[in-house]
Design a protein around this motif. Sequence first.
Motif, PDB file in Angstrom:
ATOM      1  N   THR A 107       0.826  -1.210   0.000  1.00  0.00           N
ATOM      2  CA  THR A 107       0.000   0.000   0.000  1.00  0.00           C
ATOM      3  C   THR A 107       0.860   1.260   0.000  1.00  0.00           C
TER       4      THR A 107
ATOM      5  N   LEU B 128      -2.550   9.151   8.653  1.00  0.00           N
ATOM      6  CA  LEU B 128      -2.714   7.744   8.268  1.00  0.00           C
ATOM      7  C   LEU B 128      -1.701   6.861   8.999  1.00  0.00           C
TER       8      LEU B 128
ATOM      9  N   ILE C 230      -3.295   0.404   5.922  1.00  0.00           N
ATOM     10  CA  ILE C 230      -3.619   1.823   6.091  1.00  0.00           C
ATOM     11  C   ILE C 230      -2.354   2.608   6.446  1.00  0.00           C
TER      12      ILE C 230
ATOM     13  N   GLY D 112      -3.055   4.034  11.488  1.00  0.00           N
ATOM     14  CA  GLY D 112      -2.708   2.660  11.122  1.00  0.00           C
ATOM     15  C   GLY D 112      -1.950   1.948  12.226  1.00  0.00           C
TER      16      GLY D 112
END
Length: 493
Positions: A83, A110, A133, A114
């Motif tokens: 990601t 984020l 994430i 996360g």
Amino acid sequence: MSNNPFKGIDNTKLNWNHIKIWYTAGMGFFTDAYDLLIISYILAVMIDAYKYYGFNMAGFTEYLIGNQATFWTGLLASSAIWTAIIGQLVFGYIGDRLGRKKVYGVEASLLTAGALLSALSPNLPLLILFRSIMGLGIGGDYPISATIMSEYSNVKDRGKLVALVFSNQALGSIAALIVGVVAALTLPPDIAWRVMAGFGAIPAATVIYLRRKVPETPRYSLIAKGDVEEAKKAAQFVGANLQVKDSLKAPNSSTKLNIMTFLRNYSLLLIGTAGTWFILDIAFYGTGVYSSSVITPIFGSPFSSTITSITEFQSELAKQLFIGGIPYLVGFPGYFTAVALIDKLGRKLIQVQGFIVMGILYGIVSLVLFQAGKSISFTIPATVAFILYSLTFFFIDFGANTTTFVIPSEVYPTKFRSTGHGISAASGKLGAAITTYLFPSLVASIGFRNIFVLLTAVSIIGAILTIVLIPEPKMKSLEDVAKEEIQTETESE
């Protein structure tokens, strides 16, 4: 460029606001490196707790043992990296399309969310989701932080300042080593891994507010937006005056971000910056995430076959984690050696020598290593082989690990700078994701010796790509490096 309006910024002396931007930008890279090492510790806690002590973590252990163990281990280790690729591409594009300021702070949010959610995960699939994430935030941090630091820096110290942003990885690695070993030694396994995961939220959380307060860079304000007043205020943030008249030629259509134009004009340069980063991260993440897997066969597992108490297991686990982190201690001064010398030796020379020495060291290790099943032996003392392996981390950091981050923040023009950096960084993370996911299977199929042979080959390819395709940005303005023409009327000096 004689009429460069950014001369004031280029010639300004290093000051407190440069340092403030460094701290604000650097904490994301602290978290990135912390995450790289800590996930190997988390995996070790989960797997070894069951393997050596019979400690079962409902929702986790069942995924990491049995026929599907390799799949879930690789996925957990690499999920944040996959990601991160998305984050690097998306944030890099947005940074050029809408501005660096628009998204700065989102990536830190984020990262924080996360990491916190990871610590609270009830099972392995959700842990993978929450780490994904966090990976978006890690990815977004690369192009935006690098570009902001580069565009605010003076020429004399630009390499040093951008490298210092990245050198927070060294501090993150040491923090992971300390937190991992202390948590493993003092806490039950099912609590220890959660503390390890959650700690990563702290450094990112400290800079969310600061990132929202950093002004848009003077270069983006002037060149991409055509906003003279905003550009002048931004220049004053680092104590510089912008040498441009209040009247400004409107940016023409070519200043708008167009991916096809970018690829057409900068394809060879992109092969250089993206290709070398891809190669570097194959080595860095492959040997980094699984450093314990490489080192344990050299020294043997510290775990005895007769562990009878949780205290004994914790002690043995902490010992193994510390041994696995030793290469990061060796690599630690490499970051700051690069910081000290990057504006003197240049980015290109440091990158080439780093790749070459890495290749030599990997080659020597492959020649002296013999493997029979899971048993490894050497034609030289195991301690010497370990030192050679650990030295690769020093030359990774005093080499391409630092310079592949710095160079893309300098060699592309303002309107494509964060896009070029984002694509280059995403290429690196692609190499990281591939090697992190495949490493357990490669160890089983071709063995450690052939892995080091492959690392030797890719290191030499990295040196060749650097020599052929990478320009030297040392002591040049960003506009001169990127051959960027600025459509402005400058004030007379």
